[in-house]
Write a protein that holds these residues in place. Structure first.
Motif, PDB file in Angstrom:
ATOM      1  N   CYS A 200       0.853  -1.191   0.000  1.00  0.00           N
ATOM      2  CA  CYS A 200       0.000   0.000   0.000  1.00  0.00           C
ATOM      3  C   CYS A 200       0.889   1.242   0.000  1.00  0.00           C
ATOM      4  O   CYS A 200       2.078   1.156   0.309  1.00  0.00           O
ATOM      5  CB  CYS A 200      -0.943   0.003   1.205  1.00  0.00           C
ATOM      6  N   PRO A 201       0.313   2.407  -0.335  1.00  0.00           N
ATOM      7  CA  PRO A 201       1.113   3.637  -0.293  1.00  0.00           C
ATOM      8  C   PRO A 201       1.611   3.911   1.112  1.00  0.00           C
ATOM      9  O   PRO A 201       0.966   3.503   2.091  1.00  0.00           O
ATOM     10  CB  PRO A 201       0.137   4.726  -0.741  1.00  0.00           C
TER      11      PRO A 201
ATOM     12  N   THR B  54       5.765   6.726  -0.877  1.00  0.00           N
ATOM     13  CA  THR B  54       4.990   6.537  -2.098  1.00  0.00           C
ATOM     14  C   THR B  54       3.625   7.122  -1.808  1.00  0.00           C
ATOM     15  O   THR B  54       2.746   6.440  -1.298  1.00  0.00           O
ATOM     16  CB  THR B  54       4.863   5.048  -2.451  1.00  0.00           C
TER      17      THR B  54
ATOM     18  N   PRO C 109      -0.074   8.734  -1.987  1.00  0.00           N
ATOM     19  CA  PRO C 109      -1.271   8.615  -2.820  1.00  0.00           C
ATOM     20  C   PRO C 109      -1.693   9.998  -3.340  1.00  0.00           C
ATOM     21  O   PRO C 109      -1.223  11.020  -2.838  1.00  0.00           O
ATOM     22  CB  PRO C 109      -2.313   8.057  -1.850  1.00  0.00           C
ATOM     23  N   GLY C 110      -2.577  10.029  -4.317  1.00  0.00           N
ATOM     24  CA  GLY C 110      -2.975  11.285  -4.942  1.00  0.00           C
ATOM     25  C   GLY C 110      -3.673  12.250  -4.011  1.00  0.00           C
ATOM     26  O   GLY C 110      -3.615  13.461  -4.203  1.00  0.00           O
TER      27      GLY C 110
ATOM     28  N   GLY D 183     -10.046   5.169  -0.211  1.00  0.00           N
ATOM     29  CA  GLY D 183      -8.594   5.381  -0.218  1.00  0.00           C
ATOM     30  C   GLY D 183      -7.795   4.128   0.111  1.00  0.00           C
ATOM     31  O   GLY D 183      -6.568   4.177   0.136  1.00  0.00           O
TER      32      GLY D 183
ATOM     33  N   LEU E  76      -3.455   3.025   4.019  1.00  0.00           N
ATOM     34  CA  LEU E  76      -2.322   3.947   3.922  1.00  0.00           C
ATOM     35  C   LEU E  76      -1.475   3.796   5.175  1.00  0.00           C
ATOM     36  O   LEU E  76      -1.993   3.737   6.289  1.00  0.00           O
ATOM     37  CB  LEU E  76      -2.834   5.386   3.795  1.00  0.00           C
TER      38      LEU E  76
ATOM     39  N   LEU F 287     -11.117   5.334   4.408  1.00  0.00           N
ATOM     40  CA  LEU F 287      -9.663   5.181   4.477  1.00  0.00           C
ATOM     41  C   LEU F 287      -9.303   4.326   5.679  1.00  0.00           C
ATOM     42  O   LEU F 287      -9.925   4.437   6.742  1.00  0.00           O
ATOM     43  CB  LEU F 287      -8.986   6.564   4.615  1.00  0.00           C
TER      44      LEU F 287
END
Lengths: 420, 251
Positions: free
Chosen positions: A91-92, A107, A109-110, A150, A153, A183
């Motif tokens: 995962c990010p 890394t 996420p947007g 999402g 994370l 999320l």
């Protein structure tokens, strides 16, 4: 108000750092100046404040906290402190070092942006939040648009001292989930040496948004961790949190959550696993401001050595918050005669049609269970660990996220293995 | 092939001496029964041999082969081959039965320097053991003894015995509270282990269990002493006449 710590070395070191740094800090300086006045007046909170009755920051008072100089420092040693199951997650991930975002290790996420790019600061009378407002440099801003899932994370904070001198980091994280967004956030704090990690979370959940927030505090043995979380949950939203405290010499997680919309749910579960002279405080203020809300809190403490666990749980039910369903339970397992638990539940109910219950239990390791395991060949340390795991089983097994369970089990196993 | 040797064993709880000097030898391959009235010290003997806290040994020795049992932790005794089947098996909420059995087995194997079993190897072993004991497989998934009936708890003890394969089993009134079917399962479990390397001390109040686990020797324990020893016929005599007469003769 708190002359005890107002003029302390620590408070002075924070204020002089602000004086020297303020023109370089991002965002609205007026808000920071206002916060510095609040902090200069209050100092580090001590026992004279009712909210800090069981947790004094006096141990920090004599320290002089330095600015971490680690913008580009390598982090391999610190990342090695993160439980392997967390780093194995697909995962990010957002990695912060000493309060600053490390894009090179992350890394993102947007929906992530850096707090430093557009700081949002607001007045708060609480001294530790004022300290954070005054000195915060960075943090994660997570803005999830309507309906977005999402996924999972990972948010990691790495901290370190500066050539043996204590440092301080004050990240400010902002999490906003728009209507129906979801999320799962797994947050891990680790570090080495002496430092203060003083994060503030601003969490706002729009109607029907769901945030799962699993927090692992596994800071260095001589570190301080003082977290403040502000949460609001609108109609039908769900804030489902679990805080696992394993590290730090002294720590506190203070959550202030408001059920702002009808039928919102808030879970503030926690477990603390403490030994030696560790002191850890779970403080929660849960405001039911809308009807049909539900809150759940199960806080379990496992205390060995001279450790001290604190649970302060305040539930406020406003006049209009009818059909509120509140449950609070605090359980402690004392593994040593020198360990101590302080539990202070507070219920303040102004509505007349509500269901609120709370309870507390304190116990020791069951001698029959301990002998039964040993009689089957299980060594004493492992037997103790199995019984501690069993005590925490309902907490850990209730986590829906497999990775979160694996991470916490890893911490539990290695911690007891190391103590053996 | 190890012999259990107990000589002059004295033990107290607090200030009260319960065992006043026990002499007992159980050679490898033999099953001995210890019978006696309530309060004679039967359970104390089993706890002292297995190393439970709260009992103070004030005299005598207990060895198994070369091992000085009384100097060892309970887990070391288990690794040496000793297994206590509890009169009241303990519930472990939050501990899964499969995990419990695997941790126990691997702990013993580790102490003995044998390779540990992985989850797959263990499950294969456990399933085979359960099948031979006619136990439903869901018993592995449940929490240890939690919500088990009295009979299920005793079967679970036998399952542990089948998996851990002790060479010296001490059955502490394992028959109490068992119906005849459960009794047979317990007896089958013990009999399945019988052989030249296996010995057992079967502690019981009644003769009934000894119909199914036929002992080589029977000892009568009363007031913390063994007052009479004999062959299996001694159990029948006790069943017919009760303890009063033998205890009176010994006094």
């Amino acid at each position: 108000m708190s002359a005890l710590t107002g003029g302390s070395t620590a408070a002075t070191s924070f204020l002089s750092r602000f004086a020297g740094l303020k023109t370089q800090l991002p965002g609205n300086l007026a808000e920071r100046e206002a916060a510095s006045v609040v902090f200069a007046h209050a100092g580090l909170p001590g026992r004279k404040l009712e909210a800090w009755k069981y947790t004094s920051l006096a141990p920090l008072a004599d320290a002089s906290f330095h600015e971490p100089l680690t913008l580009l420092a390598p982090c391999d040693d610190l990342l090695a402190l993160v439980p392997p199951p967390a780093l194995a997650m697909d995962c990010p991930r957002l990695i912060f070092r000493d309060g600053r975002f490390r894009a090179d290790l992350s890394t993102a996420p947007g929906f992530f942006s850096s707090f430093a790019d557009a700081p949002e600061l607001a007045a708060d009378p609480r001294p530790m939040v004022a300290l954070n407002t005054m000195l915060t440099e960075d943090g994660a801003v997570l803005d999830l648009p309507e309906g977005m899932d999402g996924g999972t994370l990972l948010l990691v904070h790495l901290a370190s001292d500066l050539h043996g001198q204590p440092t301080a980091a004050h990240p400010r994280h902002i999490i906003r989930l728009a209507k129906g967004a979801r999320l799962e956030l797994i947050e891990i704090s680790v570090g080495s040496g002496s430092y203060l990690h003083n994060p503030v979370f601003q969490i706002a959940l729009a109607p029907f948004a769901t945030l799962t927030h699993v927090r692992l505090q596994s800071e260095a043995a001589v570190a301080y961790h003082l977290a403040t979380l502000n949460v609001s949950a609108d109609t039908g939203a769900f804030y489902d949190s679990f805080t696992f405290t394993a590290g730090a010499r002294l720590s506190r997680a203070e959550t202030s959550a408001t059920i702002a919309g009808e039928a919102a749910r808030v879970h503030l579960d926690a477990a603390q696993l403490l030994a030696d002279h560790q002191h850890a405080d779970i403080t929660t203020i849960l405001r039911h401001a809308a009807p049909h809300g539900a809150s759940r809190q199960t806080v379990r403490n496992v205390l060995d050595g001279h450790a001290r666990g604190v649970f302060q749980g305040r539930i406020e039910v406003a006049r209009g918050a009818q059909k509120t369903d509140g449950y609070q339970m605090n359980q402690a397992l004392l593994l040593s005669p020198d360990a101590e638990i302080d539990s202070k539940p507070e219920l303040e109910i102004f509505a007349d049609d509500v269901k609120c219950s709370h309870g507390a239990t304190v116990g020791e390791l069951d001698a029959d269970q301990f002998f039964y395991l040993r009689a089957r060949g299980v060594p004493a340390d492992l037997a103790r660990m199995m019984l501690v795991r069993a005590f925490l089983a309902d907490s850990i097994d209730a986590l829906a996220n497999d990775d979160a369970r694996a991470i916490l089990d890893h911490v539990l196993t290695t911690r007891w293995g190391a103590a053996a | 092939m190890s012999t259990l040797r107990i000589e002059g064993l004295k033990a107290s709880i607090g200030d009260k001496e319960i065992l006043h000097g026990i002499d007992l030898v159980v050679p490898a391959g033999e099953v001995h029964a210890i019978m006696g009235p309530n309060g004679s010290g039967k359970s104390t003997l089993s706890y002292v041999l297995s190393g439970r806290d709260g009992y103070e040994v004030t005299g005598g020795i207990a060895t198994y082969g070369d091992a000085d049992l009384l100097a060892m932790d309970p887990e070391q005794r288990a690794a040496a081959g000793l297994f206590l089947a509890f009169q009241y098996p303990v519930e472990l909420p939050g501990v899964g039965n499969a995990n419990f059995l695997r941790v126990a087995l691997n702990s013993i194997r580790r102490t003995r320097g044998e390779p540990e079993l992985d989850a797959v190897q263990f499950l294969k072993l456990a399933r085979a053991a359960m099948k031979s004991l006619s136990m439903p497989e869901d018993m592995l998934k449940r929490q240890v003894n939690v919500g088990f009936s009295g009979g299920e708890k005793k079967r679970n003890e036998v399952l542990q015995m089948a998996i851990l394969k002790p060479t010296l089993a001490i059955l502490d009134e394992t028959d109490s509270g068992l119906d005849i079917d459960a009794l047979k399962i317990v007896a089958d479990g013990v009999n399945a282990l019988r052989g030249p390397d296996f010995s057992a001390l079967v502690i019981t109040h009644y003769q009934r269990l000894l119909d199914y686990i036929v002992p080589d020797r029977v000892h009568v324990l009363a007031h913390g002493r063994i007052i009479r020893s004999g062959g299996p016929e001694l159990a029948l005599e006790l069943e017919a006449n009760g303890y009063a007469q033998i205890v009176a003769e010994a006094a």
